[in-house]
Design a protein around this motif. Structure first.
Motif, PDB file in Angstrom:
ATOM      1  N   GLY A   1      -3.512   7.346  -3.680  1.00 45.07           N
ATOM      2  CA  GLY A   1      -2.377   6.645  -2.905  1.00 45.07           C
ATOM      3  C   GLY A   1      -1.987   7.444  -1.550  1.00 45.07           C
ATOM      4  O   GLY A   1      -2.869   8.313  -0.922  1.00 45.07           O
ATOM      5  N   VAL A   2      -1.045   7.086  -0.934  1.00 44.99           N
ATOM      6  CA  VAL A   2      -0.769   7.609   0.568  1.00 44.99           C
ATOM      7  C   VAL A   2       0.622   8.406   0.246  1.00 44.99           C
ATOM      8  O   VAL A   2       1.824   7.626   0.026  1.00 44.99           O
ATOM      9  CB  VAL A   2      -0.358   6.385   1.800  1.00 44.99           C
ATOM     10  CG1 VAL A   2      -0.377   6.931   2.993  1.00 44.99           C
ATOM     11  CG2 VAL A   2      -1.683   5.522   1.485  1.00 44.99           C
ATOM     12  N   ALA A   3       0.505   9.583   0.384  1.00 43.17           N
ATOM     13  CA  ALA A   3       1.779  10.518   0.156  1.00 43.17           C
ATOM     14  C   ALA A   3       2.449  10.678   1.469  1.00 43.17           C
ATOM     15  O   ALA A   3       3.477  11.131   1.464  1.00 43.17           O
ATOM     16  CB  ALA A   3       1.219  11.633  -0.477  1.00 43.17           C
TER      17      ALA A   3
ATOM     18  N   GLY B   1     -10.992   0.025  -0.404  1.00 37.85           N
ATOM     19  CA  GLY B   1     -10.544   1.330   0.010  1.00 37.85           C
ATOM     20  C   GLY B   1     -10.213   2.328  -1.005  1.00 37.85           C
ATOM     21  O   GLY B   1     -10.197   1.881  -2.152  1.00 37.85           O
ATOM     22  N   ALA B   2     -10.174   3.552  -0.720  1.00 39.48           N
ATOM     23  CA  ALA B   2      -9.884   4.475  -1.694  1.00 39.48           C
ATOM     24  C   ALA B   2      -8.442   4.380  -2.442  1.00 39.48           C
ATOM     25  O   ALA B   2      -8.142   4.705  -3.459  1.00 39.48           O
ATOM     26  CB  ALA B   2      -9.785   5.871  -1.123  1.00 39.48           C
ATOM     27  N   VAL B   3      -7.310   3.795  -1.575  1.00 30.60           N
ATOM     28  CA  VAL B   3      -6.225   3.573  -2.043  1.00 30.60           C
ATOM     29  C   VAL B   3      -6.014   2.034  -2.640  1.00 30.60           C
ATOM     30  O   VAL B   3      -5.727   1.092  -1.812  1.00 30.60           O
ATOM     31  CB  VAL B   3      -4.986   3.682  -1.154  1.00 30.60           C
ATOM     32  CG1 VAL B   3      -3.843   3.439  -1.608  1.00 30.60           C
ATOM     33  CG2 VAL B   3      -5.145   4.916  -0.531  1.00 30.60           C
ATOM     34  N   SER B   4      -6.499   1.762  -3.667  1.00 30.55           N
ATOM     35  CA  SER B   4      -6.714   0.382  -4.247  1.00 30.55           C
ATOM     36  C   SER B   4      -6.877   0.334  -5.672  1.00 30.55           C
ATOM     37  O   SER B   4      -6.862   1.384  -6.435  1.00 30.55           O
ATOM     38  CB  SER B   4      -7.993  -0.398  -3.718  1.00 30.55           C
ATOM     39  OG  SER B   4      -9.104   0.521  -4.153  1.00 30.55           O
TER      40      SER B   4
ATOM     41  N   LEU C   1       2.481   3.843  -1.064  1.00 31.62           N
ATOM     42  CA  LEU C   1       1.649   3.010  -1.928  1.00 31.62           C
ATOM     43  C   LEU C   1       0.698   3.781  -2.825  1.00 31.62           C
ATOM     44  O   LEU C   1       0.005   4.742  -2.348  1.00 31.62           O
ATOM     45  CB  LEU C   1       0.769   2.038  -1.016  1.00 31.62           C
ATOM     46  CG  LEU C   1      -0.172   0.959  -1.686  1.00 31.62           C
ATOM     47  CD1 LEU C   1       0.478   0.140  -2.788  1.00 31.62           C
ATOM     48  CD2 LEU C   1      -1.080   0.372  -0.751  1.00 31.62           C
ATOM     49  N   VAL C   2       1.068   3.808  -4.134  1.00 30.97           N
ATOM     50  CA  VAL C   2       0.117   4.413  -4.987  1.00 30.97           C
ATOM     51  C   VAL C   2      -0.522   3.637  -6.362  1.00 30.97           C
ATOM     52  O   VAL C   2       0.415   2.746  -6.587  1.00 30.97           O
ATOM     53  CB  VAL C   2       0.834   5.740  -5.546  1.00 30.97           C
ATOM     54  CG1 VAL C   2       0.256   6.611  -6.755  1.00 30.97           C
ATOM     55  CG2 VAL C   2       1.509   6.612  -4.464  1.00 30.97           C
ATOM     56  N   TYR C   3      -1.660   4.036  -6.656  1.00 32.61           N
ATOM     57  CA  TYR C   3      -2.200   3.160  -7.866  1.00 32.61           C
ATOM     58  C   TYR C   3      -2.352   4.314  -8.855  1.00 32.61           C
ATOM     59  O   TYR C   3      -3.162   5.394  -8.530  1.00 32.61           O
ATOM     60  CB  TYR C   3      -3.534   2.480  -7.419  1.00 32.61           C
ATOM     61  CG  TYR C   3      -3.230   1.188  -6.660  1.00 32.61           C
ATOM     62  CD1 TYR C   3      -3.054   0.031  -7.029  1.00 32.61           C
ATOM     63  CD2 TYR C   3      -3.250   1.497  -5.288  1.00 32.61           C
ATOM     64  CE1 TYR C   3      -2.957  -1.266  -6.197  1.00 32.61           C
ATOM     65  CE2 TYR C   3      -3.086   0.338  -4.130  1.00 32.61           C
ATOM     66  CZ  TYR C   3      -2.734  -0.922  -4.936  1.00 32.61           C
ATOM     67  OH  TYR C   3      -2.590  -2.168  -4.133  1.00 32.61           O
TER      68      TYR C   3
ATOM     69  N   LEU D   1       2.349   1.050  -7.421  1.00 30.10           N
ATOM     70  CA  LEU D   1       3.767   1.694  -7.356  1.00 30.10           C
ATOM     71  C   LEU D   1       3.895   1.689  -5.777  1.00 30.10           C
ATOM     72  O   LEU D   1       3.061   1.937  -5.003  1.00 30.10           O
ATOM     73  CB  LEU D   1       3.686   2.940  -7.764  1.00 30.10           C
ATOM     74  CG  LEU D   1       3.117   3.370  -9.311  1.00 30.10           C
ATOM     75  CD1 LEU D   1       3.336   5.069  -9.286  1.00 30.10           C
ATOM     76  CD2 LEU D   1       3.943   2.666 -10.184  1.00 30.10           C
ATOM     77  N   ASN D   2       5.372   1.600  -5.536  1.00 24.91           N
ATOM     78  CA  ASN D   2       5.602   1.555  -4.218  1.00 24.91           C
ATOM     79  C   ASN D   2       7.046   2.544  -4.176  1.00 24.91           C
ATOM     80  O   ASN D   2       7.938   2.194  -4.340  1.00 24.91           O
ATOM     81  CB  ASN D   2       6.430   0.323  -3.599  1.00 24.91           C
ATOM     82  CG  ASN D   2       5.012  -0.838  -3.335  1.00 24.91           C
ATOM     83  OD1 ASN D   2       4.237  -0.677  -2.433  1.00 24.91           O
ATOM     84  ND2 ASN D   2       5.086  -1.858  -4.467  1.00 24.91           N
ATOM     85  N   LEU D   3       6.455   3.796  -3.714  1.00 23.95           N
ATOM     86  CA  LEU D   3       7.351   4.959  -4.055  1.00 23.95           C
ATOM     87  C   LEU D   3       8.059   5.402  -2.616  1.00 23.95           C
ATOM     88  O   LEU D   3       7.447   5.032  -1.516  1.00 23.95           O
ATOM     89  CB  LEU D   3       6.779   6.156  -4.414  1.00 23.95           C
ATOM     90  CG  LEU D   3       5.912   5.846  -5.826  1.00 23.95           C
ATOM     91  CD1 LEU D   3       5.114   7.109  -6.105  1.00 23.95           C
ATOM     92  CD2 LEU D   3       6.895   5.756  -7.043  1.00 23.95           C
ATOM     93  N   GLN D   4       9.381   5.685  -2.854  1.00 26.52           N
ATOM     94  CA  GLN D   4      10.086   6.264  -1.748  1.00 26.52           C
ATOM     95  C   GLN D   4      10.149   7.752  -1.669  1.00 26.52           C
ATOM     96  O   GLN D   4       9.998   8.522  -2.749  1.00 26.52           O
ATOM     97  CB  GLN D   4      11.535   5.715  -1.671  1.00 26.52           C
ATOM     98  CG  GLN D   4      11.455   4.296  -1.510  1.00 26.52           C
ATOM     99  CD  GLN D   4      10.966   3.600  -0.419  1.00 26.52           C
ATOM    100  OE1 GLN D   4      11.185   3.860   0.570  1.00 26.52           O
ATOM    101  NE2 GLN D   4      10.152   2.500  -0.514  1.00 26.52           N
ATOM    102  N   GLY D   5      10.438   8.330  -0.690  1.00 20.05           N
ATOM    103  CA  GLY D   5      10.815   9.820  -0.454  1.00 20.05           C
ATOM    104  C   GLY D   5       9.764  10.460   0.535  1.00 20.05           C
ATOM    105  O   GLY D   5       8.820   9.794   0.973  1.00 20.05           O
ATOM    106  N   ASN D   6       9.719  11.686   0.456  1.00 18.63           N
ATOM    107  CA  ASN D   6       8.916  12.537   1.517  1.00 18.63           C
ATOM    108  C   ASN D   6       7.655  12.710   0.762  1.00 18.63           C
ATOM    109  O   ASN D   6       7.324  12.378  -0.449  1.00 18.63           O
ATOM    110  CB  ASN D   6       9.700  13.841   1.865  1.00 18.63           C
ATOM    111  CG  ASN D   6       9.930  14.617   0.739  1.00 18.63           C
ATOM    112  OD1 ASN D   6       9.439  14.679  -0.244  1.00 18.63           O
ATOM    113  ND2 ASN D   6      10.862  15.536   1.198  1.00 18.63           N
TER     114      ASN D   6
END
Length: 427
Positions: free
Chosen positions: A358-360, A330-333, A372-374, A389-394
């Protein structure tokens, strides 16, 4: 010295704008050794504004007002302060001349209410406005010092730096030793983690002092001391800076107040290195960060915002097998982040290729969670590195933190390259 900041404007109370002026003024006053005990926000109402002024003058040595200096009838700051102090108002001729020239140069008829922007308080010191029209004011009465500043930050900040700060140093802080500060910048580490590393230093240090300020993706450490001369201050600050740097040399990227992208641009420009980027969820924020720095044209070749899978295939040549299908990552990988970084480097023939996918948010994508971001970093002649990365926030916070994380990894690589080159030169 105790200070209070009064921000004037009904729009602040309604949440239509954010009061960034209070943050800026508090930071600057602290650096001057002035403690801000209170921050007040009051609307465009004469009686409530006078009441706020009466209260502040009873508990603060310095009262700084921002806003309410414009041409309209609800711009009441000077009127309220003059009434409280029982002083008259008059037109400052220099300010009025500037306003008249402003309209004449543009061929626009000046409306009479613009004269209000040139009003000054009797017995005070007018503070010229180099970036706007409304003149400021500084005045002392009954042991309290008042400074009146415009509301727009683009006007307030230059006026404070160029006019208000010198006035305070000349008329208020005459018996105080000057304060000298250094700003140490950190990336790749959070405020709480850095605070823990520095906890004993923060506890034991009374002079110089240490203060931490966090932003998304970076932390600033301000160290400050009072001294009779700059050279005396720098001896203390440099010694403490080295002790702090030793607690996290892999995170401290600058000893001045600059963003990490500025350090990267300078390092790459000095070494004659080039860079390109392929971005998905950040939508060009990596490229924007770098190109906001003067001189970036010498090192940044360009970027591609490959937001959809179709654009990833067409523009960055990502294989269909990586993007879609039952067995596709998938694209986020990790695989796509690596391919994006390597392919953009090859397409542009740059020394470095960066990638982020990733998924913003706010919703899931490819059944993968928000945050989830690479990020990928490819370099000519070196193995590509990819970080999960496993990021938090909006949405905006995730985009910004992903950008800062990628720039931090690039900075680490550049520092490593520089160290290796230095060792080879020594050999």
């Amino acid at each position: 010295m105790k200070a209070e900041i009064i921000a004037v404007g009904t729009e602040l109370l309604l949440g239509q704008i954010v009061n960034t002026n209070a943050q800026y003024l508090s930071r600057e006053l602290a650096a001057m050794g002035i403690d801000v005990y209170y921050q007040t926000v009051v609307g465009d109402n004469m009686e409530r504004l006078k009441e706020a002024l009466r209260l502040s003058s009873s508990r603060a040595d310095i009262v700084i007002l921002s806003g309410g200096l414009g041409p309209t009838q609800d711009d009441l700051t000077k009127d309220a302060l003059a009434s409280l102090l029982n002083r008259s108002l008059h037109i400052d001729r220099m300010a009025m001349d500037r306003i008249e020239r402003f309209f004449q140069d543009r061929g626009v008829v000046m409306t009479e209410n613009n004269r209000r922007q040139a009003i000054a308080i009797e017995g005070g010191t007018p503070l010229p406005n180099e970036t706007g029209l409304a003149v400021g004011n500084a005045i002392t009465q009954d042991g309290t010092h008042y400074i009146v500043l415009p509301g727009p930050p683009k006007e307030l900040i230059p006026m404070f730096e160029q006019q208000a700060k010198p006035w305070l140093l000349q008329h208020v802080l005459t018996d105080e030793l000057p304060i000298y500060s250094k700003m140490l910048k950190f990336a790749g580490i959070g405020e709480s983690a850095l605070d823990e590393r520095l906890s004993d230093l923060i506890t034991e240090q009374t002079d110089p002092t240490i203060a931490l300020y966090a932003k998304d993706g970076e932390v600033t450490v301000r160290i400050s001391t009072k001294a009779a001369s700059e050279s005396e201050a720098m001896v203390r600050l440099d010694e403490l800076q080295e002790r702090i740097r030793e607690r996290g040399p892999e995170f401290m990227y600058a000893s001045e107040d600059v963003p990490i992208e500025k350090v990267i641009v300078d390092m790459m420009a000095d070494r004659g290195l080039t860079l390109s980027a392929a971005e998905s969820c950040t939508g060009g924020l990596v490229a924007e960060s770098l190109t906001s720095v003067p001189g970036s044209a010498t090192m940044f070749l360009g970027g591609i915002v490959s937001y959809t899978n179709e654009m990833k295939r067409k523009l960055v040549h990502i294989p269909q097998a990586l993007l879609e299908g039952d067995d596709a990552p998938g694209a986020v990988s990790r695989e796509v982040a690596q391919a994006l970084a390597e392919n953009i480097r090859l397409i542009t023939d740059s020394d470095f290729g960066l990638s982020v996918t990733g998924v913003a948010g706010p919703g899931y994508a490819e059944r993968k969670p928000v945050g989830l971001v690479y990020i990928g970093l490819a370099q000519r002649g070196r193995e590509t590195e990819v970080h999960k990365l496993n990021l938090q926030g909006n949405r905006e916070t995730i985009r910004l933190r992903a950008t800062k994380a990628l720039l931090y990894r690039l900075w680490r690589r550049l520092v490593s390259e520089g160290s290796e080159q230095t060792q080879q030169d020594e050999v």
